[in-house]
Design a protein around this motif. Structure first.
Motif, PDB file in Angstrom:
ATOM      1  N   ILE A  44       0.834  -1.204   0.000  1.00 26.96           N
ATOM      2  CA  ILE A  44       0.000   0.000   0.000  1.00 26.96           C
ATOM      3  C   ILE A  44       0.869   1.254   0.000  1.00 26.96           C
ATOM      4  CG2 ILE A  44      -1.671   1.319   1.368  1.00 26.96           C
ATOM      5  CD1 ILE A  44      -2.907  -1.404   2.149  1.00 26.96           C
ATOM      6  N   ALA A  45       2.006   1.192   0.694  1.00 26.08           N
ATOM      7  CA  ALA A  45       2.918   2.340   0.699  1.00 26.08           C
ATOM      8  C   ALA A  45       3.523   2.586  -0.680  1.00 26.08           C
ATOM      9  CB  ALA A  45       4.029   2.115   1.718  1.00 26.08           C
ATOM     10  N   ASN A  46       3.612   1.558  -1.497  1.00 27.74           N
ATOM     11  CA  ASN A  46       4.140   1.708  -2.847  1.00 27.74           C
ATOM     12  C   ASN A  46       3.045   1.922  -3.887  1.00 27.74           C
ATOM     13  OD1 ASN A  46       6.944   1.576  -2.450  1.00 27.74           O
ATOM     14  ND2 ASN A  46       6.779  -0.630  -2.092  1.00 27.74           N
ATOM     15  N   ALA A  47       1.841   2.225  -3.450  1.00 22.83           N
ATOM     16  CA  ALA A  47       0.733   2.446  -4.380  1.00 22.83           C
ATOM     17  C   ALA A  47       0.969   3.660  -5.271  1.00 22.83           C
ATOM     18  CB  ALA A  47      -0.576   2.607  -3.617  1.00 22.83           C
ATOM     19  N   HIS A  48       1.805   4.575  -4.833  1.00 22.36           N
ATOM     20  CA  HIS A  48       2.081   5.747  -5.666  1.00 22.36           C
ATOM     21  C   HIS A  48       2.760   5.346  -6.971  1.00 22.36           C
ATOM     22  CE1 HIS A  48       5.890   5.175  -3.540  1.00 22.36           C
ATOM     23  NE2 HIS A  48       6.474   5.882  -4.495  1.00 22.36           N
ATOM     24  N   ILE A  49       3.524   4.269  -6.956  1.00 18.27           N
ATOM     25  CA  ILE A  49       4.157   3.780  -8.180  1.00 18.27           C
ATOM     26  C   ILE A  49       3.089   3.355  -9.188  1.00 18.27           C
ATOM     27  CG2 ILE A  49       5.693   2.017  -9.155  1.00 18.27           C
ATOM     28  CD1 ILE A  49       7.213   4.022  -7.473  1.00 18.27           C
ATOM     29  N   VAL A  50       2.043   2.690  -8.717  1.00 16.25           N
ATOM     30  CA  VAL A  50       0.954   2.264  -9.597  1.00 16.25           C
ATOM     31  C   VAL A  50       0.251   3.493 -10.176  1.00 16.25           C
ATOM     32  CG1 VAL A  50      -1.219   1.005  -9.755  1.00 16.25           C
ATOM     33  CG2 VAL A  50       0.625   0.118  -8.347  1.00 16.25           C
ATOM     34  N   GLY A  51      -0.031   4.471  -9.353  1.00 18.53           N
ATOM     35  CA  GLY A  51      -0.707   5.671  -9.826  1.00 18.53           C
ATOM     36  C   GLY A  51       0.110   6.442 -10.844  1.00 18.53           C
ATOM     37  N   ALA A  85       8.647  -0.913 -13.366  1.00 15.01           N
ATOM     38  CA  ALA A  85      10.046  -1.201 -13.038  1.00 15.01           C
ATOM     39  C   ALA A  85      10.902   0.067 -13.085  1.00 15.01           C
ATOM     40  CB  ALA A  85      10.604  -2.248 -13.996  1.00 15.01           C
ATOM     41  N   VAL A  86      10.718   0.875 -14.111  1.00 13.75           N
ATOM     42  CA  VAL A  86      11.510   2.104 -14.241  1.00 13.75           C
ATOM     43  C   VAL A  86      11.180   3.085 -13.123  1.00 13.75           C
ATOM     44  CG1 VAL A  86      11.872   4.137 -15.707  1.00 13.75           C
ATOM     45  CG2 VAL A  86      11.887   1.856 -16.717  1.00 13.75           C
ATOM     46  N   LEU A  87       9.899   3.258 -12.839  1.00 15.15           N
ATOM     47  CA  LEU A  87       9.509   4.193 -11.782  1.00 15.15           C
ATOM     48  C   LEU A  87       9.960   3.713 -10.405  1.00 15.15           C
ATOM     49  CD1 LEU A  87       5.995   5.143 -13.106  1.00 15.15           C
ATOM     50  CD2 LEU A  87       7.975   6.650 -12.929  1.00 15.15           C
ATOM     51  N   THR A  88       9.935   2.415 -10.167  1.00 13.83           N
ATOM     52  CA  THR A  88      10.447   1.893  -8.900  1.00 13.83           C
ATOM     53  C   THR A  88      11.927   2.165  -8.780  1.00 13.83           C
ATOM     54  OG1 THR A  88       8.774   0.161  -8.874  1.00 13.83           O
ATOM     55  CG2 THR A  88      10.695  -0.182  -7.479  1.00 13.83           C
ATOM     56  N   TYR A  89      12.657   1.969  -9.862  1.00 14.98           N
ATOM     57  CA  TYR A  89      14.095   2.237  -9.864  1.00 14.98           C
ATOM     58  C   TYR A  89      14.365   3.717  -9.606  1.00 14.98           C
ATOM     59  CZ  TYR A  89      18.940   2.368 -11.368  1.00 14.98           C
ATOM     60  OH  TYR A  89      20.291   2.548 -11.409  1.00 14.98           O
ATOM     61  N   LEU A  90      13.562   4.589 -10.201  1.00 12.24           N
ATOM     62  CA  LEU A  90      13.773   6.031 -10.032  1.00 12.24           C
ATOM     63  C   LEU A  90      13.364   6.539  -8.650  1.00 12.24           C
ATOM     64  CD1 LEU A  90      12.537   7.423 -13.462  1.00 12.24           C
ATOM     65  CD2 LEU A  90      14.896   7.228 -12.663  1.00 12.24           C
ATOM     66  N   PHE A  91      12.231   6.070  -8.134  1.00 13.54           N
ATOM     67  CA  PHE A  91      11.672   6.640  -6.915  1.00 13.54           C
ATOM     68  C   PHE A  91      11.933   5.845  -5.644  1.00 13.54           C
ATOM     69  CE2 PHE A  91       8.459   8.458  -9.966  1.00 13.54           C
ATOM     70  CZ  PHE A  91       8.998   9.716  -9.935  1.00 13.54           C
ATOM     71  N   SER A  92      12.172   4.564  -5.769  1.00 12.92           N
ATOM     72  CA  SER A  92      12.161   3.742  -4.572  1.00 12.92           C
ATOM     73  C   SER A  92      13.497   3.074  -4.305  1.00 12.92           C
ATOM     74  CB  SER A  92      11.039   2.705  -4.699  1.00 12.92           C
ATOM     75  OG  SER A  92      10.822   2.049  -3.500  1.00 12.92           O
ATOM     76  N   VAL A  93      13.795   2.028  -5.023  1.00 14.22           N
ATOM     77  CA  VAL A  93      14.997   1.245  -4.768  1.00 14.22           C
ATOM     78  C   VAL A  93      15.703   0.960  -6.084  1.00 14.22           C
ATOM     79  CG1 VAL A  93      14.129   0.128  -2.689  1.00 14.22           C
ATOM     80  CG2 VAL A  93      13.732  -0.927  -4.890  1.00 14.22           C
ATOM     81  N   SER A  94      16.962   0.600  -5.966  1.00 17.48           N
ATOM     82  CA  SER A  94      17.731   0.328  -7.181  1.00 17.48           C
ATOM     83  C   SER A  94      17.791  -1.155  -7.523  1.00 17.48           C
ATOM     84  CB  SER A  94      19.147   0.875  -7.021  1.00 17.48           C
ATOM     85  OG  SER A  94      19.786   0.255  -5.934  1.00 17.48           O
TER      86      SER A  94
END
Length: 123
Positions: A44-51, A85-94
């Motif tokens: 749920i905390a990573n829901a911003h990636i989906v949005g 995948a790209v947005l997770t790499y950019l915003f969250s973890v590598s």
């Protein structure tokens, strides 16, 4: 336009679904109920990636293909997965399993988006 807005709202259920399924899997495998809540809240905390993936990747791709009457589910789903995948790499973890989980959440969000649109057009 209302159907697209409703479909976007339905797609935001994907973090809850993925978090619940992963949580239940780890509860059954390891028998630790704490993991369920930890995975659910992380999803749920990573829901911003989906949005963001829906706004930046899925909707423009869907609009582009819709205007040309060439909407294919595989194109929209692939765009969602790569965008996640790209947005997770950019915003969250590598790296790590969170990239895979977020990509799956984005793909499920795109699938729910397309399914909801199809259901609204059929009725």
């Amino acid at each position: 336009m209302k159907n697209v807005a409703t479909a976007i709202g339905v797609s935001m259920l994907s973090p809850v679904i993925v978090g619940s399924l992963l949580g239940m899997y780890f509860v059954f495998v390891y028998g630790d109920g704490e993991l369920f809540w930890q995975l659910l809240t992380t999803a749920i905390a990573n829901a911003h990636i989906v949005g963001i993936s829906m706004a930046v990747c899925v909707l423009p791709t869907y609009h582009f293909l819709y205007k040309r009457n060439k909407v294919t589910y595989s194109a929209v789903m692939t765009t969602a997965m790569i965008g996640g995948a790209v947005l997770t790499y950019l915003f969250s973890v590598s790296g790590g399993p969170i990239i895979i989980a977020n990509s799956i959440m984005c793909s499920l969000g795109a699938a729910l988006f397309l399914y909801s649109l199809r259901r609204h057009r059929a009725s």
